[in-house]
Design a protein around this motif. Structure first.
Motif, PDB file in Angstrom:
ATOM      1  N   ARG A 104       0.877  -1.273  -0.032  1.00  0.00           N
ATOM      2  CA  ARG A 104      -0.105   0.129  -0.071  1.00  0.00           C
ATOM      3  C   ARG A 104       0.716   1.268  -0.068  1.00  0.00           C
ATOM      4  NH1 ARG A 104      -4.616  -2.123   4.422  1.00  0.00           N
ATOM      5  NH2 ARG A 104      -5.703  -3.177   2.848  1.00  0.00           N
ATOM      6  N   LEU A 105       1.871   1.388   0.606  1.00  0.00           N
ATOM      7  CA  LEU A 105       2.787   2.444   0.822  1.00  0.00           C
ATOM      8  C   LEU A 105       3.377   2.759  -0.850  1.00  0.00           C
ATOM      9  CD1 LEU A 105       4.599   1.938   4.239  1.00  0.00           C
ATOM     10  CD2 LEU A 105       3.451   3.891   3.609  1.00  0.00           C
ATOM     11  N   VAL A 106       3.735   1.659  -1.135  1.00  0.00           N
ATOM     12  CA  VAL A 106       4.593   1.695  -2.507  1.00  0.00           C
ATOM     13  C   VAL A 106       3.198   2.224  -3.412  1.00  0.00           C
ATOM     14  CG1 VAL A 106       5.564   0.447  -4.428  1.00  0.00           C
ATOM     15  CG2 VAL A 106       6.463   0.055  -1.946  1.00  0.00           C
ATOM     16  N   ALA A 107       2.364   1.495  -3.587  1.00  0.00           N
ATOM     17  CA  ALA A 107       1.326   1.840  -4.585  1.00  0.00           C
ATOM     18  C   ALA A 107       0.742   3.388  -4.246  1.00  0.00           C
ATOM     19  CB  ALA A 107       0.019   0.981  -4.316  1.00  0.00           C
ATOM     20  N   SER A 108       0.699   3.700  -3.320  1.00  0.00           N
ATOM     21  CA  SER A 108       0.015   5.178  -2.869  1.00  0.00           C
ATOM     22  C   SER A 108       1.300   6.334  -3.190  1.00  0.00           C
ATOM     23  CB  SER A 108      -0.327   5.150  -1.225  1.00  0.00           C
ATOM     24  OG  SER A 108       0.844   5.381  -0.434  1.00  0.00           O
ATOM     25  N   GLY A 109       2.568   5.976  -3.285  1.00  0.00           N
ATOM     26  CA  GLY A 109       3.459   6.828  -3.618  1.00  0.00           C
ATOM     27  C   GLY A 109       4.048   7.412  -2.283  1.00  0.00           C
ATOM     28  N   LEU A 110       3.680   7.022  -1.325  1.00  0.00           N
ATOM     29  CA  LEU A 110       4.048   7.378   0.077  1.00  0.00           C
ATOM     30  C   LEU A 110       5.479   6.989   0.489  1.00  0.00           C
ATOM     31  CD1 LEU A 110       0.903   7.200   2.632  1.00  0.00           C
ATOM     32  CD2 LEU A 110       2.053   9.079   1.404  1.00  0.00           C
ATOM     33  N   SER A 111       5.995   5.826  -0.179  1.00  0.00           N
ATOM     34  CA  SER A 111       7.090   5.333  -0.035  1.00  0.00           C
ATOM     35  C   SER A 111       8.254   5.916  -0.907  1.00  0.00           C
ATOM     36  CB  SER A 111       7.330   3.804  -0.130  1.00  0.00           C
ATOM     37  OG  SER A 111       8.598   3.214  -0.008  1.00  0.00           O
ATOM     38  N   LYS A 112       9.165   6.574  -0.728  1.00  0.00           N
ATOM     39  CA  LYS A 112      10.128   7.224  -1.575  1.00  0.00           C
ATOM     40  C   LYS A 112      11.458   6.753  -1.214  1.00  0.00           C
ATOM     41  CE  LYS A 112       7.078  11.132  -2.319  1.00  0.00           C
ATOM     42  NZ  LYS A 112       5.934  10.328  -2.585  1.00  0.00           N
TER      43      LYS A 112
ATOM     44  N   ASP B 223      17.142   4.102   2.865  1.00  0.00           N
ATOM     45  CA  ASP B 223      17.531   5.322   2.072  1.00  0.00           C
ATOM     46  C   ASP B 223      16.504   6.276   1.866  1.00  0.00           C
ATOM     47  OD1 ASP B 223      19.957   3.925   1.736  1.00  0.00           O
ATOM     48  OD2 ASP B 223      19.017   2.702   0.032  1.00  0.00           O
ATOM     49  N   GLY B 224      15.374   6.268   2.339  1.00  0.00           N
ATOM     50  CA  GLY B 224      14.091   7.090   1.969  1.00  0.00           C
ATOM     51  C   GLY B 224      13.516   7.626   3.324  1.00  0.00           C
ATOM     52  N   ASN B 225      12.166   7.583   3.039  1.00  0.00           N
ATOM     53  CA  ASN B 225      11.330   8.003   4.413  1.00  0.00           C
ATOM     54  C   ASN B 225      10.738   6.830   5.035  1.00  0.00           C
ATOM     55  OD1 ASN B 225       9.400   7.293   2.065  1.00  0.00           O
ATOM     56  ND2 ASN B 225       8.034   8.750   2.750  1.00  0.00           N
ATOM     57  N   VAL B 226      10.923   5.414   4.438  1.00  0.00           N
ATOM     58  CA  VAL B 226      10.302   4.336   5.198  1.00  0.00           C
ATOM     59  C   VAL B 226      11.725   3.544   5.316  1.00  0.00           C
ATOM     60  CG1 VAL B 226       8.923   2.032   4.767  1.00  0.00           C
ATOM     61  CG2 VAL B 226       7.983   4.302   3.870  1.00  0.00           C
ATOM     62  N   LEU B 227      11.742   2.968   6.441  1.00  0.00           N
ATOM     63  CA  LEU B 227      12.798   1.945   6.872  1.00  0.00           C
ATOM     64  C   LEU B 227      12.043   0.518   7.302  1.00  0.00           C
ATOM     65  CD1 LEU B 227      15.686   1.090   7.861  1.00  0.00           C
ATOM     66  CD2 LEU B 227      14.967   2.064   9.836  1.00  0.00           C
ATOM     67  N   VAL B 228      12.331  -0.537   6.719  1.00  0.00           N
ATOM     68  CA  VAL B 228      11.938  -1.727   7.051  1.00  0.00           C
ATOM     69  C   VAL B 228      12.982  -2.613   7.471  1.00  0.00           C
ATOM     70  CG1 VAL B 228      10.749  -3.813   6.548  1.00  0.00           C
ATOM     71  CG2 VAL B 228      10.103  -1.598   5.286  1.00  0.00           C
ATOM     72  N   ALA B 229      13.256  -2.795   8.778  1.00  0.00           N
ATOM     73  CA  ALA B 229      14.521  -3.770   9.400  1.00  0.00           C
ATOM     74  C   ALA B 229      14.021  -5.022   9.901  1.00  0.00           C
ATOM     75  CB  ALA B 229      14.781  -3.012  10.665  1.00  0.00           C
ATOM     76  N   ARG B 230      14.472  -6.105   9.655  1.00  0.00           N
ATOM     77  CA  ARG B 230      14.198  -7.498   9.939  1.00  0.00           C
ATOM     78  C   ARG B 230      15.431  -8.072  10.696  1.00  0.00           C
ATOM     79  NH1 ARG B 230      11.260 -11.354   5.582  1.00  0.00           N
ATOM     80  NH2 ARG B 230       9.749 -12.410   7.236  1.00  0.00           N
ATOM     81  N   HIS B 231      15.105  -8.885  11.743  1.00  0.00           N
ATOM     82  CA  HIS B 231      15.870  -9.692  12.280  1.00  0.00           C
ATOM     83  C   HIS B 231      16.163 -11.150  11.523  1.00  0.00           C
ATOM     84  CE1 HIS B 231      17.859 -12.163  15.248  1.00  0.00           C
ATOM     85  NE2 HIS B 231      18.214 -11.075  15.906  1.00  0.00           N
ATOM     86  N   TYR B 232      17.431 -11.461  11.121  1.00  0.00           N
ATOM     87  CA  TYR B 232      17.704 -12.524  10.308  1.00  0.00           C
ATOM     88  C   TYR B 232      17.056 -13.846  10.778  1.00  0.00           C
ATOM     89  CZ  TYR B 232      21.644 -13.335  13.474  1.00  0.00           C
ATOM     90  OH  TYR B 232      22.259 -13.666  14.647  1.00  0.00           O
ATOM     91  N   ASN B 233      16.968 -13.962  12.229  1.00  0.00           N
ATOM     92  CA  ASN B 233      16.026 -15.153  12.697  1.00  0.00           C
ATOM     93  C   ASN B 233      14.702 -15.203  12.472  1.00  0.00           C
ATOM     94  OD1 ASN B 233      18.547 -16.412  13.753  1.00  0.00           O
ATOM     95  ND2 ASN B 233      18.195 -15.548  15.602  1.00  0.00           N
ATOM     96  N   ASP B 234      14.009 -14.263  11.758  1.00  0.00           N
ATOM     97  CA  ASP B 234      12.603 -14.133  11.873  1.00  0.00           C
ATOM     98  C   ASP B 234      12.156 -14.975  10.607  1.00  0.00           C
ATOM     99  OD1 ASP B 234      10.048 -12.888  12.570  1.00  0.00           O
ATOM    100  OD2 ASP B 234      10.301 -12.025  10.360  1.00  0.00           O
ATOM    101  N   ASP B 235      12.930 -15.283   9.666  1.00  0.00           N
ATOM    102  CA  ASP B 235      12.463 -16.093   8.498  1.00  0.00           C
ATOM    103  C   ASP B 235      13.722 -16.767   7.713  1.00  0.00           C
ATOM    104  OD1 ASP B 235       9.625 -16.253   6.410  1.00  0.00           O
ATOM    105  OD2 ASP B 235      11.587 -15.829   5.239  1.00  0.00           O
ATOM    106  N   PRO B 236      13.580 -17.926   7.214  1.00  0.00           N
ATOM    107  CA  PRO B 236      14.533 -18.400   6.223  1.00  0.00           C
ATOM    108  C   PRO B 236      15.232 -17.726   5.028  1.00  0.00           C
ATOM    109  CG  PRO B 236      12.763 -20.021   6.598  1.00  0.00           C
ATOM    110  CD  PRO B 236      12.268 -18.707   6.981  1.00  0.00           C
ATOM    111  N   ASN B 237      14.365 -16.564   4.755  1.00  0.00           N
ATOM    112  CA  ASN B 237      14.750 -15.878   3.781  1.00  0.00           C
ATOM    113  C   ASN B 237      14.478 -14.437   3.858  1.00  0.00           C
ATOM    114  OD1 ASN B 237      15.528 -18.033   1.636  1.00  0.00           O
ATOM    115  ND2 ASN B 237      13.342 -18.396   1.747  1.00  0.00           N
ATOM    116  N   PRO B 238      15.318 -13.859   4.924  1.00  0.00           N
ATOM    117  CA  PRO B 238      14.726 -12.647   5.548  1.00  0.00           C
ATOM    118  C   PRO B 238      14.946 -11.324   4.614  1.00  0.00           C
ATOM    119  CG  PRO B 238      17.036 -13.333   6.232  1.00  0.00           C
ATOM    120  CD  PRO B 238      16.445 -14.355   5.545  1.00  0.00           C
TER     121      PRO B 238
END
Length: 138
Positions: A29-37, A43-58
Motif C-alpha cells: 500500500r505504501l508503494v502503490a500510494s507513492g508514500l514510500s520514496k 535510503d528514503g522515508n520508510v525503513l523496514v528492518a528485519r531480524h535474520y532469525n525471523d524467516d529462512p529468507n529474511p
C-alpha cells in the motif's frame, strides 16, 4: 504547519499466523500510494528492518527488499530526519533491551512504527522483549 503524531502498531501471533502477510500488505500500500520514496532499506522515508532469525529468507517481504540486521544500533543509525515510517519485523528476536527504548523514541519523535513478532516461545512464555513492546503499542 502540519501536525504529525507518532503511532505504534504491533502484529503478534504464533508461527504461521500471517504476520508477514500483514506487513507485506502495508508495504504494498505504501508503494502503490507513492508514500514510500527512496526505498525501504533506510535510503528514503520508510525503513523496514528485519531480524535474520525471523524467516529462512529474511531479505524479502513479498517483493520488497529490507534491511536485515540483529543490531538495534544499526536500525537507529538508518533513521534519518526524512524517515517517517519504521517497520521492525521479528522484533522479539532482538536480544538487546534497547529495542524497547528505540521503539519508544521512534513514536515520541512523531514517526509511525509497526512491529511484528512472536507472542510466545515454545514453552508458552512471553517471547523476548515482546511484552514490553506490546505494552507501548497503541
Amino acid at each position: 504547519m502540519e501536525q504529525r503524531f507518532g503511532r505504534f502498531k504491533i502484529i503478534t501471533g504464533p508461527v504461521g499466523s500471517e504476520k508477514d502477510r500483514l506487513v507485506q500488505i502495508s508495504l504494498d500500500r505504501l508503494v502503490a500510494s507513492g508514500l514510500s520514496k527512496g526505498g525501504l532499506k533506510g535510503d528514503g522515508n520508510v525503513l523496514v528492518a528485519r531480524h535474520y532469525n525471523d524467516d529462512p529468507n529474511p531479505d524479502l517481504i513479498g517483493k520488497h527488499e529490507v534491511l536485515v540486521t540483529d543490531s538495534v544500533g544499526e536500525i537507529y543509525e538508518k533513521i534519518t530526519p526524512e524517515t517517517g515510517i519504521v517497520f521492525m519485523v521479528g522484533a522479539g528476536h532482538y536480544q538487546h533491551p534497547e529495542i524497547v527504548a528505540l521503539a519508544d523514541s521512534i513514536v515520541r519523535s512523531n514517526r509511525r512504527l509497526t512491529a511484528s513478532g512472536l507472542n510466545l516461545d515454545a514453552e508458552g512464555n512471553p517471547f523476548g522483549h515482546m511484552p514490553e513492546l506490546i505494552s507501548l503499542a497503541d
